[in-house]
Scaffold this active site. Structure first.
Site, PDB file in Angstrom:
ATOM      1  N   LYS A  13       0.824  -1.218   0.000  1.00 40.19           N
ATOM      2  CA  LYS A  13       0.000   0.000   0.000  1.00 40.19           C
ATOM      3  C   LYS A  13       0.854   1.262   0.000  1.00 40.19           C
ATOM      4  O   LYS A  13       0.543   2.232  -0.680  1.00 40.19           O
ATOM      5  CB  LYS A  13      -0.930   0.011   1.223  1.00 40.19           C
ATOM      6  CG  LYS A  13      -2.237  -0.666   0.950  1.00 40.19           C
ATOM      7  CD  LYS A  13      -3.332  -0.198   1.865  1.00 40.19           C
ATOM      8  CE  LYS A  13      -3.075  -0.599   3.299  1.00 40.19           C
ATOM      9  NZ  LYS A  13      -4.166  -0.151   4.180  1.00 40.19           N
ATOM     10  N   ARG A  88     -13.129   1.245   7.711  1.00 43.62           N
ATOM     11  CA  ARG A  88     -12.794  -0.117   8.137  1.00 43.62           C
ATOM     12  C   ARG A  88     -14.047  -0.976   8.302  1.00 43.62           C
ATOM     13  O   ARG A  88     -13.940  -2.165   8.501  1.00 43.62           O
ATOM     14  CB  ARG A  88     -12.092  -0.105   9.507  1.00 43.62           C
ATOM     15  CG  ARG A  88     -10.660   0.336   9.516  1.00 43.62           C
ATOM     16  CD  ARG A  88      -9.711  -0.788   9.132  1.00 43.62           C
ATOM     17  NE  ARG A  88      -8.604  -1.016  10.051  1.00 43.62           N
ATOM     18  CZ  ARG A  88      -7.454  -0.347  10.051  1.00 43.62           C
ATOM     19  NH1 ARG A  88      -7.240   0.653   9.243  1.00 43.62           N
ATOM     20  NH2 ARG A  88      -6.496  -0.674  10.893  1.00 43.62           N
ATOM     21  N   ARG A 127      10.129 -10.047   5.817  1.00 42.89           N
ATOM     22  CA  ARG A 127      10.274  -8.634   6.167  1.00 42.89           C
ATOM     23  C   ARG A 127      11.022  -8.506   7.500  1.00 42.89           C
ATOM     24  O   ARG A 127      10.801  -9.263   8.431  1.00 42.89           O
ATOM     25  CB  ARG A 127       8.882  -8.011   6.286  1.00 42.89           C
ATOM     26  CG  ARG A 127       8.923  -6.530   6.575  1.00 42.89           C
ATOM     27  CD  ARG A 127       7.632  -5.868   6.210  1.00 42.89           C
ATOM     28  NE  ARG A 127       6.624  -6.042   7.242  1.00 42.89           N
ATOM     29  CZ  ARG A 127       5.469  -5.387   7.250  1.00 42.89           C
ATOM     30  NH1 ARG A 127       5.169  -4.562   6.274  1.00 42.89           N
ATOM     31  NH2 ARG A 127       4.606  -5.586   8.208  1.00 42.89           N
ATOM     32  N   ARG A 160       9.376  -8.588  13.280  1.00 45.14           N
ATOM     33  CA  ARG A 160       8.283  -8.238  14.193  1.00 45.14           C
ATOM     34  C   ARG A 160       7.499  -9.493  14.546  1.00 45.14           C
ATOM     35  O   ARG A 160       7.314 -10.358  13.692  1.00 45.14           O
ATOM     36  CB  ARG A 160       7.316  -7.259  13.508  1.00 45.14           C
ATOM     37  CG  ARG A 160       7.764  -5.845  13.584  1.00 45.14           C
ATOM     38  CD  ARG A 160       6.897  -4.879  12.796  1.00 45.14           C
ATOM     39  NE  ARG A 160       5.535  -5.310  12.537  1.00 45.14           N
ATOM     40  CZ  ARG A 160       4.644  -4.553  11.900  1.00 45.14           C
ATOM     41  NH1 ARG A 160       4.973  -3.353  11.477  1.00 45.14           N
ATOM     42  NH2 ARG A 160       3.422  -4.982  11.680  1.00 45.14           N
ATOM     43  N   ARG A 171      -3.852 -12.484  10.483  1.00 47.39           N
ATOM     44  CA  ARG A 171      -4.059 -11.081  10.072  1.00 47.39           C
ATOM     45  C   ARG A 171      -4.743 -11.009   8.708  1.00 47.39           C
ATOM     46  O   ARG A 171      -5.594 -10.152   8.475  1.00 47.39           O
ATOM     47  CB  ARG A 171      -2.718 -10.338   9.994  1.00 47.39           C
ATOM     48  CG  ARG A 171      -2.228  -9.836  11.345  1.00 47.39           C
ATOM     49  CD  ARG A 171      -0.775  -9.429  11.302  1.00 47.39           C
ATOM     50  NE  ARG A 171      -0.500  -8.268  10.478  1.00 47.39           N
ATOM     51  CZ  ARG A 171       0.697  -7.993   9.946  1.00 47.39           C
ATOM     52  NH1 ARG A 171       1.715  -8.801  10.154  1.00 47.39           N
ATOM     53  NH2 ARG A 171       0.875  -6.907   9.231  1.00 47.39           N
TER      54      ARG A 171
HETATM   55  P1  AMP Z   1      -3.022   0.541  11.233  1.00 50.15           P
HETATM   56  O1  AMP Z   1      -1.739   1.303  11.209  1.00 50.15           O
HETATM   57  O2  AMP Z   1      -3.915   0.839  10.051  1.00 50.15           O
HETATM   58  O3  AMP Z   1      -2.852  -0.931  11.482  1.00 50.15           O
HETATM   59  O4  AMP Z   1      -3.823   1.100  12.502  1.00 50.15           O
HETATM   60  C1  AMP Z   1      -3.315   0.980  13.802  1.00 50.15           C
HETATM   61  C2  AMP Z   1      -4.452   0.996  14.799  1.00 50.15           C
HETATM   62  O5  AMP Z   1      -5.158   2.237  14.711  1.00 50.15           O
HETATM   63  C3  AMP Z   1      -5.522  -0.066  14.561  1.00 50.15           C
HETATM   64  O6  AMP Z   1      -5.184  -1.291  15.162  1.00 50.15           O
HETATM   65  C4  AMP Z   1      -6.723   0.557  15.235  1.00 50.15           C
HETATM   66  O7  AMP Z   1      -6.624   0.442  16.654  1.00 50.15           O
HETATM   67  C5  AMP Z   1      -6.551   2.027  14.898  1.00 50.15           C
HETATM   68  N1  AMP Z   1      -7.248   2.393  13.652  1.00 50.15           N
HETATM   69  C6  AMP Z   1      -6.694   2.760  12.459  1.00 50.15           C
HETATM   70  N2  AMP Z   1      -7.654   3.039  11.554  1.00 50.15           N
HETATM   71  C7  AMP Z   1      -8.836   2.852  12.186  1.00 50.15           C
HETATM   72  C8  AMP Z   1     -10.190   2.950  11.790  1.00 50.15           C
HETATM   73  N3  AMP Z   1     -10.537   3.324  10.547  1.00 50.15           N
HETATM   74  N4  AMP Z   1     -11.147   2.679  12.707  1.00 50.15           N
HETATM   75  C9  AMP Z   1     -10.836   2.309  13.959  1.00 50.15           C
HETATM   76  N5  AMP Z   1      -9.576   2.164  14.398  1.00 50.15           N
HETATM   77  C10 AMP Z   1      -8.572   2.433  13.531  1.00 50.15           C
END
Ligand code: AMP
Length: 216
Positions: A13, A88, A127, A160, A171
């Site tokens: 991405k 999401r 990775r 990680r 995941r």
């Molecule tokens: P990410 O970097 O996209 O994995 O986001 C890290 C964390 O941020 C996720 O595990 C959620 O806790 C929170 N988060 C990111 N985007 C959202 C979203 N659209 N809605 C709710 N929580 C989010």
């Protein structure tokens, strides 16, 4: 160009977003990054969101939606944006409709990066990341010059915990469950473009261009 970027972990991405930034000169808005910034700054949103993030759970919709609304209202989004990590779930998709309606905007496309599971697993299990500065390496395609030592800062390069195979498979399942209703919803509106994310780095910019043509 107003784009929602979708893709499983390891689908590239960030790479696709960089191609889009260069092509359209629009900001890349990542809700995960916005939330991490709030946490780092110790704001009310950050304090509220942190426990959810630490548990790997979604932060409640209202809070994330308010944050996205604020960000999309900024002047640098007038020409367009790449929205990453939001929506999401269908409730967030509905809120996004409302935000865009109020801003007199509409989405041009949902760019959905598609990569076979085997390839994602291969990419993610190889990775590595610098535990100090976060630089990304790959044991096959981009190893550090000295084993386990970061080229940039000399920090220790590690795998990680969530890049281990069992965790990755989980995941990917979680991602698919989450993304399916959103893709369905936007597919009905004719907005989804599937981007082949396994064509190789060299061919990727042309692939992105091909997908975006006809989205205007
Ligand atoms: P990410 O970097 O996209 O994995 O986001 C890290 C964390 O941020 C996720 O595990 C959620 O806790 C929170 N988060 C990111 N985007 C959202 C979203 N659209 N809605 C709710 N929580 C989010």
């Amino acid at each position: 160009m107003r784009i929602v970027l979708l893709g499983p972990p390891g689908s590239g991405k960030g790479t696709v977003a960089n191609i889009l930034i260069e092509t359209y000169n629009i900001p890349h808005i990542t809700t995960g990054d916005l939330l991490r910034e709030e946490v780092a700054k110790g704001t009310e949103i950050g304090k509220f969101a942190k426990p959810y993030m630490d548990r790997g759970e979604l932060v409640p919709d209202e809070v994330v939606t308010r944050m996205v609304e604020g960000r999309l209202s900024r002047s640098d989004c007038e020409k367009g944006f790449i929205l990453d990590g939001y929506p999401r779930n269908p409730a967030q998709a509905k809120s996004l409709d409302e935000i865009l309606r109020q801003l007199n905007m509409s989405l041009d496309c949902i760019l959905n990066i598609v990569v076979p599971d085997d390839e994602l697993i291969r990419r993610l299990t190889t990775r590595r990341i610098c535990s100090n500065c976060g630089a990304i390496y790959n044991t096959l395609t981009k190893p550090p010059k000295k084993e386990e030592v970061c080229d940039l800062c000399g920090g220790k390069v590690i795998q990680r915990d969530d890049d281990k195979e069992e965790v990755i498979r989980n995941r990917l399942e979680v991602y698919k469950k989450q993304a399916k209703p959103i893709i369905e919803l936007y597919r009905k509106r004719g907005l989804v473009r599937n981007l082949k994310g396994d064509v190789g780095l060299q061919a990727l910019p042309a692939e992105v261009k091909k997908m975006m043509e006809g989205s205007k």
